[in-house]
Design an enzyme around this catalytic site. Structure first.
Site, short mmCIF file in Angstrom:
data_model
loop_
_atom_site.label_atom_id
_atom_site.label_comp_id
_atom_site.label_asym_id
_atom_site.label_seq_id
_atom_site.Cartn_x
_atom_site.Cartn_y
_atom_site.Cartn_z
N HIS A 37 -20.82 67.99 62.34
CA HIS A 37 -21.17 66.61 61.97
C HIS A 37 -22.67 66.49 61.69
CE1 HIS A 37 -17.55 65.68 64.62
NE2 HIS A 37 -17.24 65.10 63.47
N SER A 186 -14.07 68.77 66.82
CA SER A 186 -14.13 68.00 68.07
C SER A 186 -13.02 68.45 69.01
CB SER A 186 -13.95 66.51 67.77
OG SER A 186 -14.91 66.12 66.83
#
Ligand code: PAF
Length: 280
Positions: A37, A186
């Site tokens: 990210h 994630s």
């Protein structure tokens, strides 16, 4: 970093920024941020005056309630990470603000939403498109950044933006990997130590498939070999290994230079995906 939890407040702030002609880059996320990210945020910062990151765990894209319940939530750490890379704006709306009533509009994407991820997660892409459309309308960015790890999602977003004439340019950023090759995700946070070591099987399978293709082995045979590899390890499960045309994912590539390999499966309860462009 400015933090907004309400659409109206974010819009008011962004419209004041737009009047001073600032370009806006947007990185939509579901939080549990990692270096992948942060690479998107950094790319946005390089190309825009202002970067907005959203964190919203979108319920409409989860077909499995356990998956939604177990999705990692690490807002404090995410905020720290965003500050550390100089993200200017964080938008973390409530579910009620994004979905004040159950949405009735459904977006569909033909074959693209029924293959691979779409086949194993029915309704997933309709939910992704719904929230991405909303977020793009709310932020009205010049550029929006998506990781190549979610390759099929990227194709869905590109289709959404081009068919509905959104005034935004979609940027894709190559998958970030751990030193052993595991794609950053994630979901990796949910793996225990043993599972974390096992998870590299996805990347190894992609490399194996690429090598066997270059040796002229048929893709059916390669799928069998990769399945056999998964069967040697307890606790891992292959859902699919596919080869598709990078342009639309719905057809077989004519030449390998146009191809992408895509893989998905489970390590324990955790579902992981990965892909490899054959030009990589
Ligand atoms: O890739 C994600 O994290 C999500 O699917 C997205 C694009 C933020 C939409 O919820």
């Amino acid at each position: 970093m400015e933090i907004f939890t309400e659409i109206t407040a974010l819009r008011a702030f962004l419209s004041s920024q737009k009047t001073s002609n600032k370009s806006i880059g947007f990185v939509p996320t579901m939080g549990a941020l990692h270096d992948g990210h942060l690479t998107l945020i950094k790319a946005s910062k390089q190309q825009n005056d202002l970067t907005v990151c959203s964190i919203f765990v979108n319920p409409t894209q989860f077909n499995n309630p356990n998956d939604l319940a177990n999705y990692p939530k690490t807002l404090e750490q995410d905020t720290r990470l965003l500050r550390s890379v100089g993200c200017e704006v964080l938008f973390c709306p409530s579910k009620e603000d994004i979905y004040p009533h159950p949405p009735v509009i459904r977006l569909s994407f033909g074959d693209l939403e029924h293959i691979m991820e779409g086949k194993f997660r029915p309704g997933h892409f309709s939910g992704v498109a719904q929230v991405v459309a909303k977020l793009l309308h709310i932020v009205e960015p010049d550029h929006a950044y998506f990781g190549q790890k979610d390759f099929q999602q990227l194709k869905i977003v590109e289709t959404l933006v081009s068919e509905l004439n959104f005034n935004v340019s979609i940027k894709h950023i190559p998958t970030q990997r751990e030193p052993d090759g595991l794609a950053m995700s994630s979901r990796n946070m949910r793996l225990n130590q043993t599972q974390r070591q096992q998870a590299v099987i996805f990347y190894k399978s992609l490399l194996l498939a690429k090598k066997r293709l270059s040796e002229g082995v048929s893709f059916d045979k390669i799928q069998e070999e990769v399945l056999a590899l998964f069967e040697t390890q307890p606790g891992v499960k292959l859902e699919y290994l596919e080869i598709a045309d990078v342009a639309n994912l719905t057809s077989k590539p004519r030449v390998t230079a146009d191809a992408v390999l895509l893989i998905a499966g489970y390590v324990g309860e955790v579902r992981l995906i990965d892909n490899l462009l054959l030009t990589e």
